[in-house]
Motif scaffolding. Sequence first.
Motif, PDB file in Angstrom:
ATOM      1  N   ASP A   1       0.183  20.658  43.824  1.00 49.18           N
ATOM      2  CA  ASP A   1       0.766  21.936  43.418  1.00 49.18           C
ATOM      3  C   ASP A   1       1.359  21.747  42.023  1.00 49.18           C
ATOM      4  OD1 ASP A   1       2.341  24.165  42.937  1.00 49.18           O
ATOM      5  OD2 ASP A   1       3.200  24.217  44.954  1.00 49.18           O
ATOM      6  N   GLU A   2       0.668  22.266  41.009  1.00 46.40           N
ATOM      7  CA  GLU A   2       1.099  22.061  39.626  1.00 46.40           C
ATOM      8  C   GLU A   2       2.416  22.758  39.319  1.00 46.40           C
ATOM      9  OE1 GLU A   2      -1.958  22.606  36.724  1.00 46.40           O
ATOM     10  OE2 GLU A   2      -3.410  21.485  37.935  1.00 46.40           O
ATOM     11  N   GLN A   3       2.691  23.883  39.963  1.00 43.11           N
ATOM     12  CA  GLN A   3       3.956  24.586  39.724  1.00 43.11           C
ATOM     13  C   GLN A   3       5.142  23.765  40.218  1.00 43.11           C
ATOM     14  OE1 GLN A   3       3.394  28.504  41.497  1.00 43.11           O
ATOM     15  NE2 GLN A   3       3.431  29.368  39.427  1.00 43.11           N
ATOM     16  N   ALA A   4       5.003  23.172  41.393  1.00 45.07           N
ATOM     17  CA  ALA A   4       6.091  22.386  41.969  1.00 45.07           C
ATOM     18  C   ALA A   4       6.054  20.932  41.498  1.00 45.07           C
ATOM     19  CB  ALA A   4       6.016  22.429  43.495  1.00 45.07           C
ATOM     20  N   ASP A   5       4.950  20.513  40.880  1.00 51.27           N
ATOM     21  CA  ASP A   5       4.742  19.142  40.413  1.00 51.27           C
ATOM     22  C   ASP A   5       4.831  18.135  41.560  1.00 51.27           C
ATOM     23  OD1 ASP A   5       4.077  17.307  38.402  1.00 51.27           O
ATOM     24  OD2 ASP A   5       6.196  16.781  38.082  1.00 51.27           O
ATOM     25  N   ARG A   6       4.263  18.539  42.695  1.00 55.93           N
ATOM     26  CA  ARG A   6       4.246  17.649  43.867  1.00 55.93           C
ATOM     27  C   ARG A   6       3.031  17.962  44.732  1.00 55.93           C
ATOM     28  NH1 ARG A   6       8.796  16.820  46.198  1.00 55.93           N
ATOM     29  NH2 ARG A   6      10.027  17.634  44.492  1.00 55.93           N
ATOM     30  N   TYR A   7       2.729  17.036  45.638  1.00 54.51           N
ATOM     31  CA  TYR A   7       1.614  17.254  46.560  1.00 54.51           C
ATOM     32  C   TYR A   7       2.045  18.116  47.725  1.00 54.51           C
ATOM     33  CZ  TYR A   7      -1.698  14.271  44.230  1.00 54.51           C
ATOM     34  OH  TYR A   7      -2.589  13.781  43.308  1.00 54.51           O
ATOM     35  N   ASP A   8       1.085  18.790  48.294  1.00 55.79           N
ATOM     36  CA  ASP A   8       1.281  19.634  49.464  1.00 55.79           C
ATOM     37  C   ASP A   8       0.094  19.387  50.390  1.00 55.79           C
ATOM     38  OD1 ASP A   8       2.196  21.565  51.220  1.00 55.79           O
ATOM     39  OD2 ASP A   8       2.277  23.175  49.727  1.00 55.79           O
TER      40      ASP A   8
ATOM     41  N   GLY B   1       4.234  23.104  52.606  1.00 58.92           N
ATOM     42  CA  GLY B   1       5.415  23.544  51.870  1.00 58.92           C
ATOM     43  C   GLY B   1       5.894  22.548  50.831  1.00 58.92           C
ATOM     44  N   GLY B   2       5.132  21.509  50.574  1.00 59.74           N
ATOM     45  CA  GLY B   2       5.489  20.519  49.557  1.00 59.74           C
ATOM     46  C   GLY B   2       5.994  19.232  50.167  1.00 59.74           C
ATOM     47  N   LEU B   3       5.417  18.133  49.746  1.00 56.85           N
ATOM     48  CA  LEU B   3       5.822  16.817  50.230  1.00 56.85           C
ATOM     49  C   LEU B   3       6.871  16.216  49.301  1.00 56.85           C
ATOM     50  CD1 LEU B   3       2.276  15.493  51.131  1.00 56.85           C
ATOM     51  CD2 LEU B   3       4.102  16.021  52.758  1.00 56.85           C
ATOM     52  N   HIS B   4       7.815  15.504  49.879  1.00 56.16           N
ATOM     53  CA  HIS B   4       8.877  14.842  49.132  1.00 56.16           C
ATOM     54  C   HIS B   4       8.760  13.335  49.332  1.00 56.16           C
ATOM     55  CE1 HIS B   4      11.037  18.600  48.292  1.00 56.16           C
ATOM     56  NE2 HIS B   4      10.575  18.981  49.467  1.00 56.16           N
ATOM     57  N   CYS B   5       9.287  12.579  48.388  1.00 54.13           N
ATOM     58  CA  CYS B   5       9.255  11.114  48.492  1.00 54.13           C
ATOM     59  C   CYS B   5       9.773  10.667  49.858  1.00 54.13           C
ATOM     60  CB  CYS B   5      10.121  10.488  47.406  1.00 54.13           C
ATOM     61  SG  CYS B   5       9.428  10.645  45.761  1.00 54.13           S
ATOM     62  N   GLY B   6       9.051   9.721  50.438  1.00 51.04           N
ATOM     63  CA  GLY B   6       9.454   9.146  51.719  1.00 51.04           C
ATOM     64  C   GLY B   6       8.888   9.850  52.934  1.00 51.04           C
TER      65      GLY B   6
ATOM     66  N   PRO C   1      -1.252   5.225  59.116  1.00 48.69           N
ATOM     67  CA  PRO C   1       0.063   5.767  58.756  1.00 48.69           C
ATOM     68  C   PRO C   1       0.423   5.390  57.323  1.00 48.69           C
ATOM     69  CG  PRO C   1       0.316   3.854  60.176  1.00 48.69           C
ATOM     70  CD  PRO C   1      -1.159   4.138  60.083  1.00 48.69           C
ATOM     71  N   THR C   2       1.089   6.291  56.639  1.00 52.66           N
ATOM     72  CA  THR C   2       1.515   6.039  55.263  1.00 52.66           C
ATOM     73  C   THR C   2       2.716   6.914  54.956  1.00 52.66           C
ATOM     74  OG1 THR C   2       0.759   5.877  52.963  1.00 52.66           O
ATOM     75  CG2 THR C   2      -0.004   7.783  54.226  1.00 52.66           C
ATOM     76  N   ARG C   3       3.232   6.757  53.756  1.00 47.19           N
ATOM     77  CA  ARG C   3       4.261   7.666  53.240  1.00 47.19           C
ATOM     78  C   ARG C   3       3.984   7.893  51.767  1.00 47.19           C
ATOM     79  NH1 ARG C   3       7.205   2.838  53.170  1.00 47.19           N
ATOM     80  NH2 ARG C   3       8.170   2.451  51.145  1.00 47.19           N
ATOM     81  N   ILE C   4       4.407   9.036  51.262  1.00 44.53           N
ATOM     82  CA  ILE C   4       4.173   9.372  49.862  1.00 44.53           C
ATOM     83  C   ILE C   4       5.390   8.987  49.034  1.00 44.53           C
ATOM     84  CG2 ILE C   4       4.986  11.770  50.008  1.00 44.53           C
ATOM     85  CD1 ILE C   4       2.465  12.438  48.194  1.00 44.53           C
TER      86      ILE C   4
END
Length: 70
Positions: free
Chosen positions: A9-16, A26-31, A44-47
Amino acid sequence: MKQGALIFDEQADRYDIRFDLADYYGGLHCGETFDVMVGGRWRPTRIEMAENWYLVGIRADDLSGLRVRI
């Protein structure tokens, strides 16, 4: 669990995660943790974010389009 694909998501500058045409996580956050399909197996992973976004323990040049479940 819901399955979808990672998108940037380029507007939010994060992956979704896109589940359907109009259904997004709704947007992924670190961890945040989830599973990613790699080599025909769910892993399993985390971003996380450093210079760029990356998935811990997963080698990928581009995260967009990876199949995930959360």
